[in-house]
Scaffold this motif. Sequence first.
Motif, mmCIF file in Angstrom:
data_model
loop_
_atom_site.group_PDB
_atom_site.id
_atom_site.type_symbol
_atom_site.label_atom_id
_atom_site.label_comp_id
_atom_site.label_asym_id
_atom_site.label_seq_id
_atom_site.Cartn_x
_atom_site.Cartn_y
_atom_site.Cartn_z
ATOM 1 N N UNK A 1 13.858 20.722 32.798
ATOM 2 C CA UNK A 1 14.682 19.431 33.125
ATOM 3 C C UNK A 1 13.640 18.099 32.817
ATOM 4 N N UNK A 2 12.466 18.420 32.740
ATOM 5 C CA UNK A 2 11.580 17.362 32.467
ATOM 6 C C UNK A 2 11.548 16.915 30.901
ATOM 7 N N UNK A 3 11.622 17.970 30.051
ATOM 8 C CA UNK A 3 11.555 17.836 28.663
ATOM 9 C C UNK A 3 13.097 17.285 28.338
ATOM 10 N N UNK A 4 14.095 17.841 28.955
ATOM 11 C CA UNK A 4 15.598 17.223 28.796
ATOM 12 C C UNK A 4 15.209 15.773 29.059
ATOM 13 N N UNK A 5 14.910 15.133 30.076
ATOM 14 C CA UNK A 5 14.628 13.824 30.592
ATOM 15 C C UNK A 5 13.713 13.118 29.480
ATOM 16 N N UNK A 6 12.498 13.540 29.097
ATOM 17 C CA UNK A 6 11.872 12.778 28.201
ATOM 18 C C UNK A 6 12.676 12.778 26.832
ATOM 19 N N UNK A 7 13.541 13.577 26.413
ATOM 20 C CA UNK A 7 14.009 13.675 25.046
ATOM 21 C C UNK A 7 15.232 12.821 24.860
ATOM 22 N N UNK A 8 15.935 12.635 26.247
ATOM 23 C CA UNK A 8 17.219 11.973 26.122
ATOM 24 C C UNK A 8 17.430 10.376 25.891
ATOM 25 N N UNK A 9 16.625 9.985 25.064
ATOM 26 C CA UNK A 9 16.746 8.658 24.633
ATOM 27 C C UNK A 9 17.383 8.171 23.356
ATOM 28 N N UNK A 10 18.137 7.207 23.167
ATOM 29 C CA UNK A 10 18.878 6.959 21.971
ATOM 30 C C UNK A 10 18.390 5.641 21.546
ATOM 31 N N UNK A 11 17.488 5.627 20.490
ATOM 32 C CA UNK A 11 17.019 4.601 19.753
ATOM 33 C C UNK A 11 17.964 3.746 18.719
ATOM 34 N N UNK A 12 18.772 4.627 18.434
ATOM 35 C CA UNK A 12 19.861 4.039 17.102
ATOM 36 C C UNK A 12 21.008 3.374 17.709
ATOM 37 N N UNK A 13 21.785 4.146 18.338
ATOM 38 C CA UNK A 13 23.159 3.964 18.484
ATOM 39 C C UNK A 13 23.174 2.793 19.622
ATOM 40 N N UNK A 14 22.599 3.304 20.911
ATOM 41 C CA UNK A 14 22.643 2.653 22.075
ATOM 42 C C UNK A 14 22.440 0.858 21.828
ATOM 43 N N UNK A 15 21.430 0.590 21.290
ATOM 44 C CA UNK A 15 21.038 -0.925 21.233
ATOM 45 C C UNK A 15 22.240 -1.633 20.520
#
Lengths: 332, 332
Positions: free
Chosen positions: A238-252
């Motif tokens: 779950x920690x790796x999942x949490x560290x990885x679930x970031x969207x730098x492309x679409x969300x902004x």
Amino acid sequence: MPIYQNNLKEKKIDFNTILNKVRVFAPATVANMICGFDILGFAVDEPGDEVKMYRVNEPGVRIRSIVGDGGRLPLDADRNTVSACVKMLLNDLGILQDIGVEIELIKHMPIGSGLGSSSASTVAGLFAINALLGNPLTKEELMPYCVEGERLACGHGHADNVAPALMGGITLVRGGADLDIVKIPVPKELYAGIVFPQVDVPTRDARQLIKDKVFLSDAVTQWGNIAGLVAGLFQEDYELISRSMHDVIIEPSRAILIPEFYAMKEIALSNGALSFGISGSGPSVVAVSKGKEVAEIVTSKIQDHLSANGIESFKYVSAVNVEGPKVLPFID
Amino acid sequence: MPIYQNNLKEKKIDFNTILNKVRVFAPATVANMICGFDILGFAVDEPGDEVKMYRVNEPGVRIRSIVGDGGRLPLDADRNTVSACVKMLLNDLGILQDIGVEIELIKHMPIGSGLGSSSASTVAGLFAINALLGNPLTKEELMPYCVEGERLACGHGHADNVAPALMGGITLVRGGADLDIVKIPVPKELYAGIVFPQVDVPTRDARQLIKDKVFLSDAVTQWGNIAGLVAGLFQEDYELISRSMHDVIIEPSRAILIPEFYAMKEIALSNGALSFGISGSGPSVVAVSKGKEVAEIVTSKIQDHLSANGIESFKYVSAVNVEGPKVLPFID
């Protein structure tokens, strides 16, 4: 599974065993899964749509009624995506002239919510006709009809919602038009806390905000995150999942369409969510959480915040749905 | 594993148990793993570099000799990356003034080959000093020094070669500067057939060919492939691995630097390789294969083709190295 060379006319349909009626539920879905734009998605236990399908004597496919759409969906069987997909399938089976089918569509979820509303309806309809006929098709063989339904509904034939809606669980769609769908394991404690704010974000507009070109450096960050998320899901880390679930492309680009987005994000992350982002093209947002309790707390606090800002909302707290569509007991 | 807040000065070094000498092997690495630019890589059993390290009375770190570099690497201990990294580590441990170390570097692999030559040397040196001192540091704690070595050697501190060289196996490096390294399972029958054509492709030039911006549609294809590759590795699904290992972003730019690239690719794929692409920034190429036999056949045929075109080459056929660096018996 590489999908489908259909030779549907070779399927044997036994007209003596076709059911008289069937009732099917298909789940809502969270496309993109925050960092996996156009490739990842998961199904949820609620909300979802329901189809009741009846065999009738008069050949052809008709919509008998639609409930819960506020009158927005067409009753014309050629324009409604559910009936249009059912017709397409019956035509490919070579039995469109030989069978009569009437459909009741009961929408338990809002249209234009970013939760795969059209996908849930289409998948429910196609799963229902297959069940009515005695399941001549596998899910893999149903998939192209689901994608075609998305093309009719949204103008582009993406599988990122229909794949998890039909297959259940978490799905990876790779290969574009080749439609290579891979099921990814679902960690047991993974919950989605979904909030649907009552604001309108049409999918087409949301797609237009996205730029054609992206910085390679951002793409590298994104595909590192996607790889980390897939690895984290396989390892139940779950920690790796949490560290990885970031969207730098679409969300902004898309977040600007959603009022209070960054305030909601702050609330989610500071209250223990693993990650927070936009569901599909929004305006629904999702707090991916470890355990139901965190998802409940986070969604309640987000709703309070929206309410204080004059925005009404719905919330859904759900485990990942691993089954996909299912036949329900028939209640008249 | 999120890596390292070093408080190395708190490490206790027992000067009575420091070894007099140690011999270490560190493996070559295939960065990018075809579709995972800057994030994926794997180590191979051969080639690799070797460091012999001796404790001496006179304090300081010195290079005693370098073999196999054709005189290209500096003997000056402050300019040679192996000794510079060893010095840095000893300095951070607070014992640089208290210990004398001399290094013999034996290069068993070519420089500028795209096989992580500098990484193998740096990792061997740092693993050796740690072994000499009685292993006060974990591999995770050694990692930042390896990355610093890459910065000295190549001008940018990427971990895509040093991570697999140090950790062994297949590694995912996500999070950029935060250096989040994730080990990915290694399917048992995965072999690398590497061919190093005798042409010169400097890493810096190869990087400059890459464009700053990429089409989002290509990025989506790439991250779908990366997700498919990671899933395939976890599931030991060689067909999924094969379908996923395609690079639509970097290969088109870099392939033009490598003579006969597309002819070699055709030979590899038509002779059963799962995938074929550039190792790191080239000019080495790699045929990822199921089983040793396929890798042997493919590399031989590629060498024959290169030879017929007047290009000499080396080949290496190797399983994925899962151990990383290791201490070898000392042979004077």
